[in-house]
Each structure stands twice: as C-alpha cells, then as structure tokens.
Write a protein that holds these residues in place. Structure first.
Motif, PDB file in Angstrom:
ATOM      1  N   LYS A 139      17.470  65.393  86.035  1.00 30.08           N
ATOM      2  CA  LYS A 139      17.069  64.029  85.665  1.00 30.08           C
ATOM      3  C   LYS A 139      18.174  63.035  85.991  1.00 30.08           C
ATOM      4  O   LYS A 139      17.904  61.939  86.503  1.00 30.08           O
ATOM      5  CB  LYS A 139      16.723  63.971  84.178  1.00 30.08           C
ATOM      6  N   THR A 143      17.712  60.012  88.651  1.00 29.04           N
ATOM      7  CA  THR A 143      17.928  58.656  88.146  1.00 29.04           C
ATOM      8  C   THR A 143      19.010  57.951  88.946  1.00 29.04           C
ATOM      9  O   THR A 143      18.872  56.783  89.333  1.00 29.04           O
ATOM     10  CB  THR A 143      18.326  58.693  86.658  1.00 29.04           C
ATOM     11  N   ASN A 159       8.945  61.857  86.844  1.00 28.42           N
ATOM     12  CA  ASN A 159       7.713  61.971  86.054  1.00 28.42           C
ATOM     13  C   ASN A 159       7.394  63.428  85.740  1.00 28.42           C
ATOM     14  O   ASN A 159       6.961  63.766  84.637  1.00 28.42           O
ATOM     15  CB  ASN A 159       6.542  61.324  86.801  1.00 28.42           C
ATOM     16  N   GLU A 162       9.813  64.546  83.023  1.00 24.04           N
ATOM     17  CA  GLU A 162       9.465  63.951  81.733  1.00 24.04           C
ATOM     18  C   GLU A 162       8.209  64.586  81.133  1.00 24.04           C
ATOM     19  O   GLU A 162       8.134  64.842  79.928  1.00 24.04           O
ATOM     20  CB  GLU A 162       9.285  62.444  81.897  1.00 24.04           C
ATOM     21  N   ASN A 163       7.221  64.857  81.984  1.00 22.28           N
ATOM     22  CA  ASN A 163       5.988  65.494  81.495  1.00 22.28           C
ATOM     23  C   ASN A 163       6.249  66.915  81.022  1.00 22.28           C
ATOM     24  O   ASN A 163       5.708  67.363  80.001  1.00 22.28           O
ATOM     25  CB  ASN A 163       4.921  65.494  82.591  1.00 22.28           C
ATOM     26  N   LYS A 166       8.092  66.699  77.760  1.00 25.46           N
ATOM     27  CA  LYS A 166       7.182  66.262  76.696  1.00 25.46           C
ATOM     28  C   LYS A 166       6.314  67.426  76.221  1.00 25.46           C
ATOM     29  O   LYS A 166       6.104  67.630  75.025  1.00 25.46           O
ATOM     30  CB  LYS A 166       6.294  65.120  77.190  1.00 25.46           C
ATOM     31  N   ASP A 177      13.681  63.809  74.203  1.00 25.68           N
ATOM     32  CA  ASP A 177      14.175  63.609  75.561  1.00 25.68           C
ATOM     33  C   ASP A 177      15.380  62.678  75.539  1.00 25.68           C
ATOM     34  O   ASP A 177      15.549  61.876  74.633  1.00 25.68           O
ATOM     35  CB  ASP A 177      13.061  63.003  76.425  1.00 25.68           C
ATOM     36  N   GLU A 179      18.014  59.778  77.359  1.00 29.96           N
ATOM     37  CA  GLU A 179      18.170  58.711  78.328  1.00 29.96           C
ATOM     38  C   GLU A 179      19.648  58.613  78.670  1.00 29.96           C
ATOM     39  O   GLU A 179      20.511  58.679  77.790  1.00 29.96           O
ATOM     40  CB  GLU A 179      17.656  57.378  77.758  1.00 29.96           C
TER      41      GLU A 179
END
Length: 218
Positions: A139, A143, A159, A162-163, A166, A177, A179
């Motif tokens: 990630k 990013t 995505n 993140e999915n 999740k 999650d 950041e």
C-alpha cells in the motif's frame, strides 16, 4: 554487461566497446555507472531497440522465455536502457520468478529520472510486496507511486488491497486499516531498503548534461 564487440570486428579485439544508444544522455549515465576502460563507440543500427521491440512483442504473445532472452540481449547492447530492464522484470513477473523480478526492478531504479519512471518503480515494488503478502509495504509503494505520477494501475491495486483488508477486518482477521503520510512511508522504505527518491547520481548527470546541451544551442 559492458556492451558487445561489433560482429565486424575480430572476436579477440577488445579495443572498443560498441553500444546501441537511444539518446546521447545514456552515454554519460553508462560512463558513470560502468566506468569503461576502453573507448565506447555507437552502432549505426539501433540493435538494442530491435531486441527490445522483439522482446515486447514476445511479451504480448505470452512467450515469456523468448521475451526474457530478447530483453537480456537488448541490455547487453545498452546496459542503461530503462525500458529493457522494465520489460525483463515483466517477464519474471509472469514467470512468477519474484526474486529475479525484484533484482531487475532494483537495477532499473538507477536509471529512473522522471516522475513517470519513478512511479513505475514504486508500482513494481508494490507488486512485489503484494505478492509477498506484505500489504502494508504494498500500500505504501502504490500510494507513493501516485504521489510521483497518478495512474489507474496504482489506483486499481490500492482498491484491491483496501477491499481485501476490509474483508479481512469484517472477518476479524485484521484490525483497522492504516493511512500513511509521507514521513511514515519513507520510514517504512528505510527499513526495507527501498529508495525514497531517485538516485542522486543519475539526477546529477541528467541535469548537468541538460545544461551543456542548452549551452550548445545558445
């Protein structure tokens, strides 16, 4: 590799190194990193480009071993051709040879000197960490890639991560999650020996040669 001896020269004649360059800038990058001990001459035909183009075609046709061979030959003729390194990395990606994928991506890093190429480097690193199930580093890399140059490819991978996170969170496998800000990502890169920016030597060469070329035009 330090280039090839021209086939028109005797095989035991090592007085010159023949290279197939895409741009004069590559000569200075080559001289900096490879420090040739003999004269470097350019081929009349773009041999390296021929091999690289053939490698790209083989890659599209899923002929990965042929593509690997072609990209290796392209690199032999031009050891600083970024596109050939990236093409070779793609071969190893599809062959699921991830250690070689990482090695070649790190070799390619030295020749990344634009926002777009740095973004590509971090996307490659992101894929490596994703395949290694290190979602935090993956990630961070994707990013960081988007900070350099925003792409749909990086968005798609972010995505996906993140999915997946999740879904794992919903199942109670993972916690919230995360950041990341730039300092946090750079600290993560430092621990993993991932460069947080372009190679200063390459940038210095490009800047200086660019200055000289502008002076010549004046």
């Amino acid at each position: 590799a330090r280039g090839n001896i021209s086939i028109s020269e005797p095989q035991d004649n090592c007085e010159h190194i023949y290279m197939s360059l895409n741009h004069v800038m590559e000569y200075y990058v080559y001289a900096c990193y490879f420090e040739p001990e003999t004269d470097v001459l350019c081929t009349e035909l773009p041999v390296g480009e021929y091999y690289r183009t053939y490698g790209s075609l083989c890659l599209k046709l899923s002929k990965f071993r042929r593509a690997e061979d072609a990209f290796k030959k392209a690199i032999c003729w031009n050891p600083v051709d970024l596109d050939s390194y990236l093409g070779l990395a793609e071969c190893y990606k599809y062959l699921n040879m991830m250690s070689r994928y990482l090695d070649v991506t790190k070799q390619a890093y030295r020749f990344c000197c634009t926002r777009a190429t740095m973004a590509r480097y971090y996307r490659n690193m992101g894929f490596y960490y994703l395949s290694s199930y290190n979602t935090d580093m993956a990630k961070a890399c994707y990013t960081y890639s988007n900070i350099y140059y925003h792409t749909d490819n990086a968005d798609s991978e972010l995505n996906y991560i993140e999915n997946a996170l999740k879904e794992a969170k919903d199942k109670g496998v993972t916690k919230d999650d995360k950041e990341y800000d730039i300092r946090t990502m750079q600290a993560m890169f430092d621990k993993e020996n991932v460069e947080p920016g372009p190679d200063s030597k390459t940038i210095g060469i490009v800047y200086r040669v660019g200055e000289l070329m502008l002076q010549d035009k004046e």
